[in-house]
Design a protein around this motif. Structure first.
Motif, PDB file in Angstrom:
ATOM      1  N   GLU A   1       0.765  -1.102   0.018  1.00  0.00           N
ATOM      2  CA  GLU A   1       0.043   0.021   0.146  1.00  0.00           C
ATOM      3  C   GLU A   1       0.842   1.134  -0.024  1.00  0.00           C
ATOM      4  O   GLU A   1       1.968   1.150   0.188  1.00  0.00           O
ATOM      5  N   SER A   2       0.274   2.447  -0.218  1.00  0.00           N
ATOM      6  CA  SER A   2       1.012   3.657  -0.324  1.00  0.00           C
ATOM      7  C   SER A   2       1.793   3.671   1.018  1.00  0.00           C
ATOM      8  O   SER A   2       1.033   3.531   2.055  1.00  0.00           O
TER       9      SER A   2
ATOM     10  N   LEU B   1      -5.331  -8.519   2.239  1.00  0.00           N
ATOM     11  CA  LEU B   1      -5.164  -7.663   1.167  1.00  0.00           C
ATOM     12  C   LEU B   1      -5.935  -8.377  -0.149  1.00  0.00           C
ATOM     13  O   LEU B   1      -6.888  -7.645  -0.793  1.00  0.00           O
ATOM     14  N   MET B   2      -5.859  -9.616  -0.257  1.00  0.00           N
ATOM     15  CA  MET B   2      -6.221 -10.246  -1.399  1.00  0.00           C
ATOM     16  C   MET B   2      -7.994 -10.153  -1.229  1.00  0.00           C
ATOM     17  O   MET B   2      -8.684 -10.073  -2.172  1.00  0.00           O
TER      18      MET B   2
ATOM     19  N   MET C   1      -2.756  -5.432  -7.463  1.00  0.00           N
ATOM     20  CA  MET C   1      -2.294  -6.788  -7.437  1.00  0.00           C
ATOM     21  C   MET C   1      -2.735  -7.436  -8.840  1.00  0.00           C
ATOM     22  O   MET C   1      -2.121  -8.489  -9.177  1.00  0.00           O
TER      23      MET C   1
ATOM     24  N   SER D   1      -9.641  -8.193   0.018  1.00  0.00           N
ATOM     25  CA  SER D   1     -10.321  -6.797   0.341  1.00  0.00           C
ATOM     26  C   SER D   1     -10.471  -6.250  -1.115  1.00  0.00           C
ATOM     27  O   SER D   1     -11.011  -5.061  -1.348  1.00  0.00           O
ATOM     28  N   ILE D   2     -10.052  -6.920  -2.150  1.00  0.00           N
ATOM     29  CA  ILE D   2      -9.838  -6.319  -3.615  1.00  0.00           C
ATOM     30  C   ILE D   2     -11.045  -7.051  -4.323  1.00  0.00           C
ATOM     31  O   ILE D   2     -11.479  -8.225  -4.229  1.00  0.00           O
TER      32      ILE D   2
ATOM     33  N   ARG E   1       2.184   4.793  10.579  1.00  0.00           N
ATOM     34  CA  ARG E   1       3.414   5.890  10.097  1.00  0.00           C
ATOM     35  C   ARG E   1       4.608   5.126  10.661  1.00  0.00           C
ATOM     36  O   ARG E   1       4.883   4.651  11.562  1.00  0.00           O
TER      37      ARG E   1
ATOM     38  N   ALA F   1      -5.336   0.979   9.617  1.00  0.00           N
ATOM     39  CA  ALA F   1      -4.381   1.279   8.441  1.00  0.00           C
ATOM     40  C   ALA F   1      -2.929   0.971   8.878  1.00  0.00           C
ATOM     41  O   ALA F   1      -2.683   0.763   9.718  1.00  0.00           O
TER      42      ALA F   1
END
Ligand SMILES: Nc1ncnc2c1ncn2[C@@H]1O[C@H](COP(=O)(O)OP(=O)(O)OP(=O)(O)O)[C@@H](O)[C@H]1O
Ligand SMILES: Nc1ncnc2c1ncn2[C@@H]1O[C@H](COP(=O)(O)OP(=O)(O)O)[C@@H](O)[C@H]1O
Ligand code: SF4
Ligand code: SF4
Ligand SMILES: [Mg+2]
Ligand SMILES: [Mg+2]
Lengths: 329, 333
Positions: free
Chosen positions: B43-44, B255-256, B216, B258-259, B278, B275
């Motif tokens: 992720e970013s 992650l997979m 992905m 959530s797409i 930081r 999230a």
């Protein structure tokens, strides 16, 4: 009586993109217009999610802005719950305005950085004079809770939140006037996928709880498929196909819809061989004549270069393509 | 392994700030084999771009490599002087960035830029270099290349510009191409064209690719192996099919799920709470522990190193540590 909450007919928007007058005179150029939205018609039923999907510049945001009144139309009509949006004014308009809200793509730009979160969320409440005094902060606290933040967050400023949290704030703000209809312009495009999943789930939950109607805009076909009951596909400002959610994916009718579907990377690793996509979107200032898609279309015939196709009925909607007419004829 | 084209070993990238040192890349190791496409996903803010920048010696100060080694064909390149690094960048490692305009000079024609790059790296006459440049532009799909070569970058559309950048990255015939989000700024229908092009042309020339992206789907279609980064650390690495269809790290699995995809029907998407932290708030132990449903006591205490799972897979998660599994099973009973 139709059960359409939003009805859009022949909606059109031009932008004057001419060079400044003096340059035009010196360079002997005509005025130039860009047709961002051309003769778009669709209906959204109460409680459903209608999605508009299209690539950059296809006119998605321009339609969104016209629907919520941030931008005037060059032609056509927008009807909300039976009321013509053009020509309505005063108290009646104010009441209509309360009933629809908008969520924008960029949660960093859409929230005023100098305002506290509580004031941002309360703004529509004040604008429409819905509540006063302590009731306002109670309502703000409730809304923050609804979107998965905490009432204490009202005191903070937007920069103290992540992108996903800011989008939650934007949603709380949109909900604060108790709207029935929300226009969501790429609400998760700026977010990471794990955060996108949270926001999409939240939006679905809110819809179930509050019976909201969404106009959901995205360039991501997978997201649109997940969210929408009905889908409209835009190309160069023209609505090329409208169909029921799943049907669009199992049985795409318009050649452009097929091309878009083919371009989606295959996450399921099904080994699908996709057709190579042809060409790029042409300049919208001088779009190709006839069917604007013809330079990229594998089915193009001579007539496509001359005449613009009109929508023909399909199984669950309509599509504008000559190839479909010859099939059904 | 010794035959790796590129070896990144225990890479650590830091940013000194007034409030202390931020560790943006923390002990990341991976190899890229000759001719292989390694996807780097995350992720970013996960550290994808910084990893790429560290490899090509383009970290922006005060960012610095604070530990580890980077080897190209067995030779260290992380400690080279600026001039030697610059030569490696043009000649042995090509680059494609998200915004094609960062790689192109708006003041020069495409011909000038391609010919100059070709001639810096190969002993060719102007005419020979021009011929090669035209052939290359033709190969990357610029119609009427012989004529368009004398145009300036702004005369090209976004997709065409990215094609020019790919030509530029490949013109010295590098062994490795690092592509950082090469399609993120492009339209959906153009994205797939560019991905196909990178894949084909690098395969043709035997160049390895490090493909950095948050998408992905792009990785699934393009990469041989994939490395998943989370909060500056390597969460999981392995053959792309295995990682995508049977993710082992709880983060990758989440992650997979959530797409949204074009084939599955789920009323709700899998949701990872919270999230990514930081850099100044990375928790002790496993960086993923506040979001992990399967976290257990050890995850809050010790940081998991990548654990070898066989078949080239590595997973940095205590669930796959023999002792960790035992502890977990005991806890579950
Ligand atoms: N104020 C304006 N002046 C001139 N042209 C405009 C203006 N706003 C939009 N356009 C043009 O109208 C077309 C449609 O723009 P719009 O922003 O609606 O596209 P979009 O589908 O939302 O694209 P994106 O996916 O990039 O957000 C584009 O060609 C755009 O350049
Ligand atoms: N110049 C900088 N100063 C401080 N932190 C930075 C700087 N550049 C990047 N970072 C931080 O390093 C982390 C990784 O960044 P980056 O590699 O750009 O992420 P990605 O490419 O995965 O989105 C992020 O937390 C980012 O904020
Ligand atoms: S009208 Fe013609 S050019 Fe347009 S989509 Fe149909 S077949 Fe293709
Ligand atoms: S080490 Fe623990 S917290 Fe980290 S991913 Fe594995 S189970 Fe979850
Ligand atoms: Mg837009
Ligand atoms: Mg990056």
């Amino acid at each position: 009586m139709s059960d359409a909450l939003l009805k859009i007919e022949h909606l059109t928007r031009y932008f004057d993109v001419s060079k400044p007058w003096l340059n035009r005179v010196l360079e002997r150029e005509e005025k130039q217009f860009l047709t961002a939205v051309a003769d778009v018609s669709f209906e959204i039923k109460r409680g459903e999610t209608f999605a508009l999907v299209g690539e950059s510049g296809s006119g998605k945001s321009t339609i969104a802005k016209m629907v919520v009144g941030l931008l005037g139309a060059s032609g056509g009509t927008i009807e909300f719950d039976g009321h013509r949006m053009t020509g309505t004014a005063g108290a009646e308009m104010r009441d209509l305005r309360r009933r629809f809200q908008m969520i924008f793509q960029d949660p960093f730009a859409s929230l005023n950085p100098r305002w506290r979160v509580g004031d941002i969320i309360a703004e529509p409440i004040h604008t429409f004079g819905l509540l006063k005094g302590a009731d306002v902060s109670n309502r703000v606290g409730e809304l923050l809770d609804t979107v998965g933040l905490s009432a204490r967050d009202a005191e903070k400023f937007p920069h103290e939140f992540s992108g996903g949290q800011r989008q939650r704030i934007a949603i709380a703000r949109a909900l604060s006037s108790k709207p029935e209809f929300i226009v969501c312009d790429e609400p998760t495009s700026a977010l990471d996928v794990s955060v996108q999943a949270q926001i999409l789930n939240l939006m679905k939950d809110l819809q179930d709880e509050m019976g909201l109607t969404y106009l959901f805009i995205s360039h991501d076909l997978s997201v649109v498929r997940h969210m929408a009951n009905r889908i409209g596909v835009l190309y160069l400002g023209r609505l090329v196909e409208v169909a029921d959610g799943k049907r669009l994916f199992t049985d795409p009718q318009h050649p452009y819809t097929r091309m878009l579907l083919d371009a989606v990377p295959d996450l399921a690793l099904s080994g699908r061989r996709r057709k190579p996509v042809e060409g790029e979107i042409p300049n919208p200032i001088n779009p190709p004549p006839g069917c604007a898609f013809h330079p990229r279309c594998p089915l193009a015939m001579p007539r496509c270069k001359v005449d613009a196709p009109v929508p023909v009925q399909t199984a669950t909607g309509y599509a504008a393509c000559f190839a479909l007419e010859t099939q059904t004829a | 392994m010794t035959d790796a084209l590129l070896s990144v070993r225990n890479l650590r990238v830091e940013f000194p700030t007034r409030r202390g040192i931020l560790t943006a890349i923390d002990d990341v190791s991976f190899d890229i084999m000759p001719g292989e496409v390694l996807g780097v996903v995350g992720e970013s803010g996960a550290g994808k771009s910084l990893t790429g920048a560290a490899i090509i010696g383009l970290l922006e100060p005060p960012g610095r490599i604070a530990g580890g080694e980077i080897l190209l064909k067995g030779q260290r390149i992380d400690d080279l002087d600026a001039e030697s690094m610059r030569r490696i960048r043009g000649k042995r490692i090509g680059m494609v960035f998200q915004d094609p305009l960062t790689s192109l000079n708006p003041l020069y024609t495409v011909a000038q830029q391609l010919i100059e790059t070709i001639r810096t790296h190969a002993d060719l006459s102007e005419a020979e270099a021009r011929a090669r440049a035209i052939a290359l532009l033709d190969r990357v799909g610029i119609p009427a290349a012989a004529r368009r070569i004398d145009d300036y970058p702004h005369h090209f559309s976004g997709g065409m510009r990215q094609r020019v950048v790919i030509a530029l990255a490949l013109c010295a015939e590098p062994e490795l191409v690092i592509a950082d989000e090469p399609t993120t700024a492009l339209d959906v229908s153009v994205q797939s064209q560019i991905i196909d092009l990178i894949k084909e042309i690098c395969a043709e020339r035997g160049a390895a690719v490090m493909l950095i992206t948050h998408d992905m789907g792009v990785i699934a279609e393009t990469a041989d192996r994939v490395a998943v980064l989370y909060a500056g650390r390597l969460a999981e690495i392995g053959p792309v099919r295995e990682v995508i269809t049977a993710a082992e790290h709880p983060y990758t699995a989440g992650l997979m799920g959530s797409i949204p995809t074009l084939t599955q029907d789920n009323a709700r998407l899998v949701q990872i709470p919270g999230a990514m932290p930081r850099l100044n708030a990375i928790p002790q132990g496993c960086a993923f522990n506040p979001r992990c449903e399967r976290a257990f006591d050890r995850c809050f205490r010790d940081r998991p190193d990548p654990i070898d799972r066989g078949d080239g897979r590595k997973v940095a998660c205590w669930l796959y540590d023999a002792a960790g599994v035992a502890a977990k099973e005991k806890a579950d009973v």
